[in-house]
Every structure is written in C-alpha cells, then in structure tokens.
Design an enzyme around this catalytic site. Structure first.
Site, PDB file in Angstrom:
ATOM      1  N   LYS A 288       0.834  -1.211   0.000  1.00  0.00           N
ATOM      2  CA  LYS A 288       0.000   0.000   0.000  1.00  0.00           C
ATOM      3  C   LYS A 288       0.870   1.264   0.000  1.00  0.00           C
ATOM      4  CE  LYS A 288      -2.111  -1.156   3.886  1.00  0.00           C
ATOM      5  NZ  LYS A 288      -1.491  -2.477   4.213  1.00  0.00           N
TER       6      LYS A 288
ATOM      7  N   ARG B 124      -9.811   0.750   8.374  1.00  0.00           N
ATOM      8  CA  ARG B 124      -9.482  -0.631   8.742  1.00  0.00           C
ATOM      9  C   ARG B 124     -10.629  -1.325   9.457  1.00  0.00           C
ATOM     10  NH1 ARG B 124      -3.582   0.184   8.754  1.00  0.00           N
ATOM     11  NH2 ARG B 124      -2.600  -1.800   9.202  1.00  0.00           N
TER      12      ARG B 124
ATOM     13  N   ARG C  23      11.949  -6.472   5.651  1.00  0.00           N
ATOM     14  CA  ARG C  23      11.975  -5.061   6.038  1.00  0.00           C
ATOM     15  C   ARG C  23      12.409  -4.902   7.499  1.00  0.00           C
ATOM     16  NH1 ARG C  23       6.655  -1.545   5.516  1.00  0.00           N
ATOM     17  NH2 ARG C  23       6.107  -2.869   7.291  1.00  0.00           N
TER      18      ARG C  23
ATOM     19  N   ARG D  57      11.771  -1.803  11.700  1.00  0.00           N
ATOM     20  CA  ARG D  57      10.453  -1.355  12.195  1.00  0.00           C
ATOM     21  C   ARG D  57      10.010  -2.311  13.300  1.00  0.00           C
ATOM     22  NH1 ARG D  57       5.265   0.075   8.344  1.00  0.00           N
ATOM     23  NH2 ARG D  57       3.958  -1.204   9.702  1.00  0.00           N
TER      24      ARG D  57
ATOM     25  N   ARG E 218      -0.769  -9.195  13.093  1.00  0.00           N
ATOM     26  CA  ARG E 218      -1.282  -8.147  12.178  1.00  0.00           C
ATOM     27  C   ARG E 218      -2.123  -8.787  11.075  1.00  0.00           C
ATOM     28  NH1 ARG E 218       4.326  -5.561  10.798  1.00  0.00           N
ATOM     29  NH2 ARG E 218       3.247  -4.351   9.197  1.00  0.00           N
TER      30      ARG E 218
HETATM   31  P1  AP5 Z   1       4.652  -1.528   1.953  1.00  0.00           P
HETATM   32  O1  AP5 Z   1       4.476  -0.733   0.718  1.00  0.00           O
HETATM   33  O2  AP5 Z   1       5.135  -0.846   3.180  1.00  0.00           O
HETATM   34  O3  AP5 Z   1       3.323  -2.340   2.272  1.00  0.00           O
HETATM   35  P2  AP5 Z   1       2.094  -1.892   3.166  1.00  0.00           P
HETATM   36  O4  AP5 Z   1       0.906  -2.627   2.666  1.00  0.00           O
HETATM   37  O5  AP5 Z   1       2.040  -0.409   3.254  1.00  0.00           O
HETATM   38  O6  AP5 Z   1       2.611  -2.563   4.534  1.00  0.00           O
HETATM   39  P3  AP5 Z   1       2.696  -1.977   5.983  1.00  0.00           P
HETATM   40  O7  AP5 Z   1       3.443  -3.007   6.777  1.00  0.00           O
HETATM   41  O8  AP5 Z   1       3.244  -0.602   6.040  1.00  0.00           O
HETATM   42  O9  AP5 Z   1       1.187  -1.992   6.318  1.00  0.00           O
HETATM   43  P4  AP5 Z   1       0.441  -2.134   7.627  1.00  0.00           P
HETATM   44  O10 AP5 Z   1      -0.944  -2.056   7.190  1.00  0.00           O
HETATM   45  O11 AP5 Z   1       0.792  -3.302   8.487  1.00  0.00           O
HETATM   46  O12 AP5 Z   1       1.068  -0.916   8.442  1.00  0.00           O
HETATM   47  P5  AP5 Z   1       0.521   0.502   8.835  1.00  0.00           P
HETATM   48  O13 AP5 Z   1       1.678   1.377   8.913  1.00  0.00           O
HETATM   49  O14 AP5 Z   1      -0.660   0.889   8.029  1.00  0.00           O
HETATM   50  O15 AP5 Z   1       5.612  -2.766   1.591  1.00  0.00           O
HETATM   51  C1  AP5 Z   1       6.041  -3.671   2.580  1.00  0.00           C
HETATM   52  C2  AP5 Z   1       7.448  -4.161   2.174  1.00  0.00           C
HETATM   53  O16 AP5 Z   1       7.341  -4.897   0.956  1.00  0.00           O
HETATM   54  C3  AP5 Z   1       8.438  -3.018   1.900  1.00  0.00           C
HETATM   55  O17 AP5 Z   1       9.707  -3.395   2.356  1.00  0.00           O
HETATM   56  C4  AP5 Z   1       8.410  -2.871   0.370  1.00  0.00           C
HETATM   57  O18 AP5 Z   1       9.612  -2.377  -0.139  1.00  0.00           O
HETATM   58  C5  AP5 Z   1       8.145  -4.306  -0.073  1.00  0.00           C
HETATM   59  N1  AP5 Z   1       7.381  -4.382  -1.327  1.00  0.00           N
HETATM   60  C6  AP5 Z   1       6.369  -3.574  -1.741  1.00  0.00           C
HETATM   61  N2  AP5 Z   1       5.907  -3.966  -2.942  1.00  0.00           N
HETATM   62  C7  AP5 Z   1       6.638  -5.068  -3.292  1.00  0.00           C
HETATM   63  C8  AP5 Z   1       6.637  -5.936  -4.431  1.00  0.00           C
HETATM   64  N3  AP5 Z   1       5.767  -5.751  -5.435  1.00  0.00           N
HETATM   65  N4  AP5 Z   1       7.500  -6.965  -4.445  1.00  0.00           N
HETATM   66  C9  AP5 Z   1       8.389  -7.170  -3.418  1.00  0.00           C
HETATM   67  N5  AP5 Z   1       8.448  -6.370  -2.320  1.00  0.00           N
HETATM   68  C10 AP5 Z   1       7.575  -5.333  -2.252  1.00  0.00           C
HETATM   69  O19 AP5 Z   1      -0.045   0.204  10.314  1.00  0.00           O
HETATM   70  C11 AP5 Z   1       0.810  -0.138  11.380  1.00  0.00           C
HETATM   71  C12 AP5 Z   1      -0.010  -0.246  12.661  1.00  0.00           C
HETATM   72  O20 AP5 Z   1      -0.590   1.025  12.966  1.00  0.00           O
HETATM   73  C13 AP5 Z   1      -1.195  -1.218  12.621  1.00  0.00           C
HETATM   74  O21 AP5 Z   1      -0.803  -2.553  12.911  1.00  0.00           O
HETATM   75  C14 AP5 Z   1      -2.100  -0.616  13.706  1.00  0.00           C
HETATM   76  O22 AP5 Z   1      -1.641  -0.952  14.984  1.00  0.00           O
HETATM   77  C15 AP5 Z   1      -1.897   0.878  13.514  1.00  0.00           C
HETATM   78  N6  AP5 Z   1      -2.868   1.451  12.562  1.00  0.00           N
HETATM   79  C16 AP5 Z   1      -2.581   2.025  11.358  1.00  0.00           C
HETATM   80  N7  AP5 Z   1      -3.698   2.439  10.750  1.00  0.00           N
HETATM   81  C17 AP5 Z   1      -4.722   2.132  11.573  1.00  0.00           C
HETATM   82  C18 AP5 Z   1      -6.138   2.285  11.484  1.00  0.00           C
HETATM   83  N8  AP5 Z   1      -6.717   2.836  10.403  1.00  0.00           N
HETATM   84  N9  AP5 Z   1      -6.887   1.836  12.517  1.00  0.00           N
HETATM   85  C19 AP5 Z   1      -6.331   1.287  13.618  1.00  0.00           C
HETATM   86  N10 AP5 Z   1      -5.000   1.098  13.773  1.00  0.00           N
HETATM   87  C20 AP5 Z   1      -4.192   1.518  12.748  1.00  0.00           C
END
Ligand code: AP5
Length: 189
Positions: A14, A89, A128, A134, A145
């Site tokens: 994402k 979410r 990562r 992280r 997660r």
């Molecule tokens: P990346 O692009 O970072 O993927 P992502 O889907 O954004 O993954 P995240 O881990 O950031 O998502 P998340 O939903 O767990 O975290 P968030 O910060 O929202 O890519 C991931 C990796 O893969 C990178 O190293 C990238 O380079 C690699 N990659 C990308 N594309 C690729 C490809 N095509 N091929 C190979 N490699 C690739 O949330 C974190 C925490 O915050 C949650 O657990 C929760 O506690 C809290 N939180 C956030 N939002 C909310 C909400 N709305 N409500 C409640 N709690 C929330």
C-alpha cells in the site's frame, strides 16, 4: 476530486504504491500508520499509547485514527484528492470516512485492494524488519497483524463492494507491473 482507498493486508504494498500514485496524480497521501509513527517519534502522549498497541499488532481505537484523518481532511486547502493508505481498517472507520467526505461535498471514488498471499507478506515484512528495524516487523507481531486484518479489516472490502467501488489487483510481481495495473483501473474511473 479523486479519492482513493488503497487497501490490503500488512506488507501488500500500500505505502509503496501510494508513493507512485501521488507522483502521477498529485493526490494528498494520508497514511494512518505514518501519522501514528510520527506521534511516536515526537514522543507525544498519543504516540506512547499507540506504540504499545502497534507493537502487539492490534488496532488503535477508531476514535483516535478517525480524529487524525478528519484533522487532515479539513485543513487541506483545495486538494486534487486524497489517497487513504491503511485507513479505513474497520467498517466503523469506513462509515466515518464517508461522513467526513460528504461534509466536504465529496466521496470515495474507488477502493483498490492489493491481493498478496500470506507467505509473500511474511517474507516481505521479515526482510523489512531486518533492513529497517520497524518494531512491528517481527514474526509474532506480523502473524497477529495478518490475523487482525482477516478478522477486523476484511469486512471493509464488503462495505465498498456493496457500493460498487471495490477493485482487486494482483499485488505480486514487480512494483512497476503492479503500478501499471493500478493506473489501468484508475483510468476506468
Ligand atoms: P509496503 O508498501 O510498506 O506495504 P504496506 O501494505 O504499506 O505494509 P505496511 O506493513 O506498512 O502496512 P500495515 O498495514 O501493516 O502498516 P501501517 O503502517 O498501516 O511494503 C512492505 C514491504 O514490501 C516493503 O519493504 C516494500 O519495499 C516491499 N514491497 C512492496 N511492494 C513489493 C513488491 N511488489 N514486491 C516485493 N516487495 C515489495 O499500520 C501499522 C499499525 O498502525 C497497525 O498494525 C495498527 O496498529 C496501527 N494502525 C494504522 N492504521 C490504523 C487504522 N486505520 N486503525 C487502527 N490502527 C491503525
């Protein structure tokens, strides 16, 4: 305005694809994960509370994330549109987002869901964790997660399907290939 929800499990790409989309379409990127990590870096009270929850892989309460997003939407002057990354979410967050946008006379245009299998998600996030450190990218938290996503977040897909706004994209392949599929779907709008 073009308002996109970028949806998918942890590690589905994402954040990576949101960067590509803002580069091409000039949308404002709103990532609740990034906003929460900024609160943690600033050692605010909210950040300290959120860190404990995030390190376990649980969801931060709806009221907190909805409040953060609302503040950004209201303060942005004449945006081309928003890309929501990691939000909504829960169905409660999705309803709140619809209300916020309606109060600004706009709405969600499209929800793009990145489809990636569990093994690939775990591999990407473990990598990562090693490269960037992280704190929620360790196996135990990653597995939680993904569980939380399956139990609490997948109903959001149904919410947008009922509105005829959901599009699924294969999230495996090169970042460039996946972006081409996203652009194709966005151009249908
Ligand atoms: P990346 O692009 O970072 O993927 P992502 O889907 O954004 O993954 P995240 O881990 O950031 O998502 P998340 O939903 O767990 O975290 P968030 O910060 O929202 O890519 C991931 C990796 O893969 C990178 O190293 C990238 O380079 C690699 N990659 C990308 N594309 C690729 C490809 N095509 N091929 C190979 N490699 C690739 O949330 C974190 C925490 O915050 C949650 O657990 C929760 O506690 C809290 N939180 C956030 N939002 C909310 C909400 N709305 N409500 C409640 N709690 C929330």
């Amino acid at each position: 305005m073009l308002n996109i929800v970028l949806f998918g499990p942890p590690g589905s790409g994402k954040g990576t694809q949101a960067e590509n989309i803002i580069g091409k379409y000039g949308l404002k990127h709103l990532s609740t994960g990034d906003l929460l990590r900024a609160e943690i870096a600033g050692q605010t009270e909210l950040g300290m509370k959120a860190k404990k929850i995030m390190d376990k892989g649980e969801l931060v309460p709806d009221e907190i994330v909805v409040g953060m997003i609302e503040k950004r939407i209201v303060s942005e002057k004449d945006p081309e549109g928003f890309i929501f990354d990691g939000f909504p979410r829960t169905v409660k967050q999705a309803r709140a987002l619809d209300e916020m946008l309606a109060s600004q006379n706009t709405s969600i245009s499209l929800m793009i869901s990145l489809d990636v299998d569990r093994e690939e998600l775990i591999n990407r996030l473990i990598k990562r964790g090693k490269d960037q450190g992280r704190s929620d990218d360790n196996l135990e938290t990653i597995e939680n997660r993904i569980r939380v996503y399956e139990e609490q977040t997948t109903p959001v897909m149904n919410y947008y399907e009922q509105q005829g706004k959901a599009r699924k994209i294969n999230g495996i392949g090169s970042i460039e290939e996946i972006f081409i599929h996203i652009v194709n779907v966005m151009n249908e709008k």
